[in-house]
Design a protein around this motif. Sequence first.
Motif, PDB file in Angstrom:
ATOM      1  N   ILE A 182      -6.566  -2.146   0.420  1.00  0.00           N
ATOM      2  CA  ILE A 182      -7.929  -2.299   0.923  1.00  0.00           C
ATOM      3  C   ILE A 182      -8.023  -3.306   2.072  1.00  0.00           C
ATOM      4  N   HIS A 183      -6.919  -4.021   2.347  1.00  0.00           N
ATOM      5  CA  HIS A 183      -6.924  -5.010   3.434  1.00  0.00           C
ATOM      6  C   HIS A 183      -6.934  -4.307   4.787  1.00  0.00           C
ATOM      7  N   ASN A 184      -7.244  -5.060   5.843  1.00  0.00           N
ATOM      8  CA  ASN A 184      -7.230  -4.407   7.153  1.00  0.00           C
ATOM      9  C   ASN A 184      -5.904  -4.683   7.855  1.00  0.00           C
ATOM     10  N   GLY A 185      -5.663  -3.990   8.938  1.00  0.00           N
ATOM     11  CA  GLY A 185      -4.399  -4.149   9.657  1.00  0.00           C
ATOM     12  C   GLY A 185      -3.693  -2.823   9.823  1.00  0.00           C
ATOM     13  N   PHE A 186      -4.430  -1.740   9.695  1.00  0.00           N
ATOM     14  CA  PHE A 186      -3.844  -0.419   9.868  1.00  0.00           C
ATOM     15  C   PHE A 186      -4.425   0.232  11.126  1.00  0.00           C
ATOM     16  N   GLY A 187      -3.587   0.965  11.822  1.00  0.00           N
ATOM     17  CA  GLY A 187      -4.120   1.867  12.832  1.00  0.00           C
ATOM     18  C   GLY A 187      -4.306   1.337  14.235  1.00  0.00           C
ATOM     19  N   LEU A 220       4.701  -0.280   9.139  1.00  0.00           N
ATOM     20  CA  LEU A 220       3.462   0.048   9.836  1.00  0.00           C
ATOM     21  C   LEU A 220       3.126   1.523   9.675  1.00  0.00           C
ATOM     22  N   VAL A 221       1.899   1.772   9.266  1.00  0.00           N
ATOM     23  CA  VAL A 221       1.481   3.142   9.022  1.00  0.00           C
ATOM     24  C   VAL A 221       1.420   3.930  10.338  1.00  0.00           C
ATOM     25  N   ASP A 222       1.178   3.226  11.438  1.00  0.00           N
ATOM     26  CA  ASP A 222       1.122   3.899  12.741  1.00  0.00           C
ATOM     27  C   ASP A 222       2.433   4.625  13.046  1.00  0.00           C
ATOM     28  N   PHE A 223       3.553   3.970  12.749  1.00  0.00           N
ATOM     29  CA  PHE A 223       4.855   4.596  12.970  1.00  0.00           C
ATOM     30  C   PHE A 223       5.031   5.787  12.032  1.00  0.00           C
ATOM     31  N   VAL A 224       4.495   5.669  10.824  1.00  0.00           N
ATOM     32  CA  VAL A 224       4.564   6.772   9.862  1.00  0.00           C
ATOM     33  C   VAL A 224       3.865   7.992  10.462  1.00  0.00           C
ATOM     34  N   SER A 225       2.666   7.781  11.009  1.00  0.00           N
ATOM     35  CA  SER A 225       1.900   8.893  11.557  1.00  0.00           C
ATOM     36  C   SER A 225       2.610   9.535  12.744  1.00  0.00           C
ATOM     37  N   ARG A 229       0.252  15.005  -6.183  1.00  0.00           N
ATOM     38  CA  ARG A 229       0.016  14.900  -7.635  1.00  0.00           C
ATOM     39  C   ARG A 229      -1.213  14.069  -7.968  1.00  0.00           C
ATOM     40  N   GLU A 230      -1.721  13.267  -7.000  1.00  0.00           N
ATOM     41  CA  GLU A 230      -2.908  12.450  -7.256  1.00  0.00           C
ATOM     42  C   GLU A 230      -4.177  13.294  -7.061  1.00  0.00           C
ATOM     43  N   SER A 231      -5.357  12.729  -7.475  1.00  0.00           N
ATOM     44  CA  SER A 231      -6.604  13.486  -7.321  1.00  0.00           C
ATOM     45  C   SER A 231      -7.226  13.320  -5.944  1.00  0.00           C
ATOM     46  N   VAL A 265       3.818  20.977   2.841  1.00  0.00           N
ATOM     47  CA  VAL A 265       4.045  19.535   2.984  1.00  0.00           C
ATOM     48  C   VAL A 265       3.948  18.925   1.589  1.00  0.00           C
ATOM     49  N   ILE A 266       4.961  18.183   1.168  1.00  0.00           N
ATOM     50  CA  ILE A 266       4.918  17.567  -0.164  1.00  0.00           C
ATOM     51  C   ILE A 266       4.509  16.113  -0.021  1.00  0.00           C
ATOM     52  N   GLY A 267       3.321  15.770  -0.537  1.00  0.00           N
ATOM     53  CA  GLY A 267       2.794  14.412  -0.445  1.00  0.00           C
ATOM     54  C   GLY A 267       1.615  14.366   0.513  1.00  0.00           C
ATOM     55  N   ALA A 297       7.275  14.422   2.346  1.00  0.00           N
ATOM     56  CA  ALA A 297       6.468  13.236   2.647  1.00  0.00           C
ATOM     57  C   ALA A 297       6.048  12.580   1.338  1.00  0.00           C
ATOM     58  N   MET A 298       7.045  12.382   0.457  1.00  0.00           N
ATOM     59  CA  MET A 298       6.743  11.893  -0.897  1.00  0.00           C
ATOM     60  C   MET A 298       6.618  10.380  -0.996  1.00  0.00           C
ATOM     61  N   GLY A 299       6.807   9.657   0.112  1.00  0.00           N
ATOM     62  CA  GLY A 299       6.639   8.206   0.054  1.00  0.00           C
ATOM     63  C   GLY A 299       7.772   7.518  -0.681  1.00  0.00           C
ATOM     64  N   CYS A 300       7.493   6.353  -1.247  1.00  0.00           N
ATOM     65  CA  CYS A 300       8.559   5.638  -1.937  1.00  0.00           C
ATOM     66  C   CYS A 300       8.026   4.994  -3.204  1.00  0.00           C
ATOM     67  N   ALA A 340       1.856  10.138   5.895  1.00  0.00           N
ATOM     68  CA  ALA A 340       2.864  11.014   6.486  1.00  0.00           C
ATOM     69  C   ALA A 340       2.490  12.476   6.288  1.00  0.00           C
ATOM     70  N   GLY A 341       2.203  12.867   5.063  1.00  0.00           N
ATOM     71  CA  GLY A 341       1.908  14.260   4.767  1.00  0.00           C
ATOM     72  C   GLY A 341       0.647  14.749   5.459  1.00  0.00           C
ATOM     73  N   LEU A 342      -0.388  13.903   5.485  1.00  0.00           N
ATOM     74  CA  LEU A 342      -1.653  14.308   6.100  1.00  0.00           C
ATOM     75  C   LEU A 342      -1.492  14.484   7.606  1.00  0.00           C
TER      76      LEU A 342
HETATM   77  C1  FAD Z   1       1.064  -2.636  -0.259  1.00  0.00           C
HETATM   78  C2  FAD Z   1       1.317  -2.075   1.104  1.00  0.00           C
HETATM   79  C3  FAD Z   1       0.761  -2.724   2.194  1.00  0.00           C
HETATM   80  C4  FAD Z   1       0.919  -2.199   3.466  1.00  0.00           C
HETATM   81  N1  FAD Z   1       0.294  -2.835   4.510  1.00  0.00           N
HETATM   82  C5  FAD Z   1       0.322  -2.264   5.742  1.00  0.00           C
HETATM   83  C6  FAD Z   1      -0.449  -2.814   6.831  1.00  0.00           C
HETATM   84  O1  FAD Z   1      -1.102  -3.862   6.699  1.00  0.00           O
HETATM   85  N2  FAD Z   1      -0.439  -2.184   8.021  1.00  0.00           N
HETATM   86  C7  FAD Z   1       0.270  -1.034   8.187  1.00  0.00           C
HETATM   87  O2  FAD Z   1       0.227  -0.457   9.268  1.00  0.00           O
HETATM   88  N3  FAD Z   1       1.028  -0.502   7.185  1.00  0.00           N
HETATM   89  C8  FAD Z   1       1.072  -1.084   5.966  1.00  0.00           C
HETATM   90  N4  FAD Z   1       1.819  -0.522   4.935  1.00  0.00           N
HETATM   91  C9  FAD Z   1       2.726   0.616   5.216  1.00  0.00           C
HETATM   92  C10 FAD Z   1       2.070   2.000   5.219  1.00  0.00           C
HETATM   93  O3  FAD Z   1       0.809   1.965   4.644  1.00  0.00           O
HETATM   94  C11 FAD Z   1       2.904   2.973   4.448  1.00  0.00           C
HETATM   95  O4  FAD Z   1       4.200   2.915   4.980  1.00  0.00           O
HETATM   96  C12 FAD Z   1       2.370   4.414   4.563  1.00  0.00           C
HETATM   97  O5  FAD Z   1       1.049   4.500   4.142  1.00  0.00           O
HETATM   98  C13 FAD Z   1       3.256   5.342   3.748  1.00  0.00           C
HETATM   99  O6  FAD Z   1       2.820   6.668   3.838  1.00  0.00           O
HETATM  100  P1  FAD Z   1       3.623   7.874   3.193  1.00  0.00           P
HETATM  101  O7  FAD Z   1       2.773   9.058   3.403  1.00  0.00           O
HETATM  102  O8  FAD Z   1       5.013   7.899   3.684  1.00  0.00           O
HETATM  103  O9  FAD Z   1       3.749   7.545   1.627  1.00  0.00           O
HETATM  104  P2  FAD Z   1       2.643   7.470   0.472  1.00  0.00           P
HETATM  105  O10 FAD Z   1       1.370   6.942   0.950  1.00  0.00           O
HETATM  106  O11 FAD Z   1       3.314   6.780  -0.646  1.00  0.00           O
HETATM  107  O12 FAD Z   1       2.375   8.984   0.081  1.00  0.00           O
HETATM  108  C14 FAD Z   1       3.240   9.760  -0.699  1.00  0.00           C
HETATM  109  C15 FAD Z   1       2.435  10.734  -1.523  1.00  0.00           C
HETATM  110  O13 FAD Z   1       3.319  11.712  -2.076  1.00  0.00           O
HETATM  111  C16 FAD Z   1       2.897  12.027  -3.374  1.00  0.00           C
HETATM  112  N5  FAD Z   1       4.048  12.585  -4.094  1.00  0.00           N
HETATM  113  C17 FAD Z   1       5.265  12.028  -4.294  1.00  0.00           C
HETATM  114  N6  FAD Z   1       6.059  12.846  -4.973  1.00  0.00           N
HETATM  115  C18 FAD Z   1       5.351  13.977  -5.215  1.00  0.00           C
HETATM  116  C19 FAD Z   1       5.632  15.203  -5.876  1.00  0.00           C
HETATM  117  N7  FAD Z   1       6.809  15.442  -6.421  1.00  0.00           N
HETATM  118  N8  FAD Z   1       4.655  16.126  -5.935  1.00  0.00           N
HETATM  119  C20 FAD Z   1       3.445  15.907  -5.379  1.00  0.00           C
HETATM  120  N9  FAD Z   1       3.130  14.779  -4.732  1.00  0.00           N
HETATM  121  C21 FAD Z   1       4.064  13.819  -4.653  1.00  0.00           C
HETATM  122  C22 FAD Z   1       2.371  10.727  -3.917  1.00  0.00           C
HETATM  123  O14 FAD Z   1       1.456  10.942  -4.944  1.00  0.00           O
HETATM  124  C23 FAD Z   1       1.717  10.083  -2.688  1.00  0.00           C
HETATM  125  O15 FAD Z   1       0.341  10.355  -2.609  1.00  0.00           O
HETATM  126  C24 FAD Z   1       1.691  -1.040   3.648  1.00  0.00           C
HETATM  127  C25 FAD Z   1       2.294  -0.408   2.553  1.00  0.00           C
HETATM  128  C26 FAD Z   1       2.120  -0.910   1.292  1.00  0.00           C
HETATM  129  C27 FAD Z   1       2.785  -0.210   0.127  1.00  0.00           C
END
Ligand code: FAD
Lengths: 126, 437
Positions: free
Chosen positions: B48-53, B305-310, B36-38, B10-12, B119-122, B16-18
């Motif tokens: 750090i705000h609430n509204g997840f999950g 919404l992170v819930d949909f991501v999960s 790539r992060e620690s 799983v990349i990321g 699962a590299m996010g955006c 999503a990745g977790l």
């Molecule tokens: C500011 C903000 C506020 C939000 N507020 C809410 C909210 O109130 N409620 C809610 O439900 N949702 C909220 N969301 C949406 C939700 O949190 C995100 O959509 C979700 O967390 C995204 O998860 P992800 O795993 O797809 O991406 P990410 O969390 O971005 O994870 C991607 C990971 O991949 C890693 N990665 C990328 N490329 C590589 C590579 N080449 N090699 C190794 N690692 C790599 C990155 O380091 C990162 O850790 C918010 C999002 C943001 C940005």
Amino acid sequence: MEKENKVIRDMVCIMCPASCHLEVREGAEKGEYDIHGNQCPGGKKYALNEMCAPKRIVTAVVSSDSKCIACIPVKTDQSLPMELIEPLLQELYQMKISVPVRSGDILIKNYKNTGVDIVITRSVEK
Amino acid sequence: MNTLYYDCAVIGAGAAGLCAGAAAAGQNLKTIIIDRESHPGGVLLQCIHNGFGLHYFKEQLTGPEYAEKVTENAVKAGADLLMDSTVIEIKDGGKEKILTIYSGKDGVTLLHAKAVILAMGCRERCRGNLGIPGDRTSGVYTAGAAQKLLNIHGVLPGKTAVIAGSGDIGLIMARRLSWCGVKVKMVTEIMPFPAGLSRNIAQCLEDFSIPLRLSTSLTGIYGKDRVEYVTIAPVIDGKVDHSKEEKIFCDTVLFSVGLIPENELSKACGIKMHPVTNGPVTDSSSMTNIPGIFACGNVLHVHDLVDFVSLEAEKAAENCVKYVRNLHKGKGEDFREDIPVTAEGALRYILPVSCKKGEEASFYMRSSSVLRKARLTVSCKGDILAEKSLSYVKPAEMIAFTLPAEKTGNLPPGSTISFSLIPVNEEEKENENGKRK
Ligand SMILES: Cc1cc2nc3c(=O)[nH]c(=O)nc-3n(C[C@H](O)[C@H](O)[C@H](O)COP(=O)(O)OP(=O)(O)OC[C@H]3O[C@@H](n4cnc5c(N)ncnc54)[C@H](O)[C@@H]3O)c2cc1C
Ligand code: SF4
């Protein structure tokens, strides 16, 4: 159909992402309100609170003595009356958290007798 | 050089990745999650705000709390976490994918995996993406970068700010900055409607009396070393009216103008991209055009919404498990017929772009305009398969819809399913009701 009272306030419920649009109308008795548009009881409670004593969940970061993470996130475990937000933030900005801490640890108990605790939201080992 | 062997890579290590890693490891695939992060958690750690999950964990959590829970799930399920490591290449070797990973500690590692979950996010769009003219000064940030600075490193980005764009990150930052004593002068939005969630407009702007200027464009950023002022102008019929330009004094500008899925890796290995979402094109098993490579979370399409991501991640992992098991059994792909799916009416896009005949499928879509009331119709050659009434539809809020298996079981070969979002005119509806009475 029964005639409905005038809408006195429109608001968006912030209790969950459904973001219901709420309409507050005068109720049958003076000082009472009818709430429309909520999809769940939480919305009604929120609107009534907004009309009398608005409250909010507060989140912030507090500085720490950790070697890896400069500051640690915290939250109020319930909504706090809005007028207490500023004093709380000022107090938090003066504090320093000693690690290790666990997510869920209580930083301040029963803030100003509101029954609201300030809780740590990230575990930091060192 | 190290070499590692896994069933599933799983990349990321964001939400999503977790979640994908937890689900795959829970089904006894040998799974590794690379980031790539620690610290695991991705963007959640700075939110750090609430509204997840609320859907996924049935409670209101902050970002770091959500991150901790999903990390714990992944570790408990037996997934390995490889932190401080960047994936720099994905190679498709058919039944085996080879990832090249670089880390400061271990140097280069080659990882052989039977399947890969992207699962590299955006990443955020920035001033450069918009081509805002003016001076090159300090004090210009993307909202997410400012969020990281403030919430992770404890550094204030400035004293008076203008936020360009009404995306959720910008709105959340307006409140965060206000609570830190920074004066947020306004949020500008080029569209006639806000980009963020309604609840964030209410609790992040209205609470602080921060004006939201809709149909307004940021036209320039000026200052000698640090930002001194910005210029804004109204947008009328899609054109900026420079004659009405105004100066707004501030020392900080935040951009909250949208996110782009992080797909350099995916593109380089030949994965087909969707022209609207800028993420991979996937079928109903979350698989890209390369067999054995799946995608979920913000790398696929931007979620609010992170819930949909999960949920999306679990689904991708489930299909990844099936794929790996079929490989073991020597079975090929799933040969049930793929039915193409199209987005019509006021829908901007829909994912996935196909589903399997007679199998339940979850769809995610976004509208292209704000609609007070609308009807979502799922049809095939004029026959309506399903319908749903929606209210307060906005481009900012994703629509989720599950099509039950029996709806597609009897469709003739060569069918196409169309999802269409049509505004419902309320007056008409009331008249109709009146007539019926
Ligand atoms: C500011 C903000 C506020 C939000 N507020 C809410 C909210 O109130 N409620 C809610 O439900 N949702 C909220 N969301 C949406 C939700 O949190 C995100 O959509 C979700 O967390 C995204 O998860 P992800 O795993 O797809 O991406 P990410 O969390 O971005 O994870 C991607 C990971 O991949 C890693 N990665 C990328 N490329 C590589 C590579 N080449 N090699 C190794 N690692 C790599 C990155 O380091 C990162 O850790 C918010 C999002 C943001 C940005
Ligand atoms: S009324 Fe209920 S469902 Fe609607 S936003 Fe409020 S809490 Fe959510």
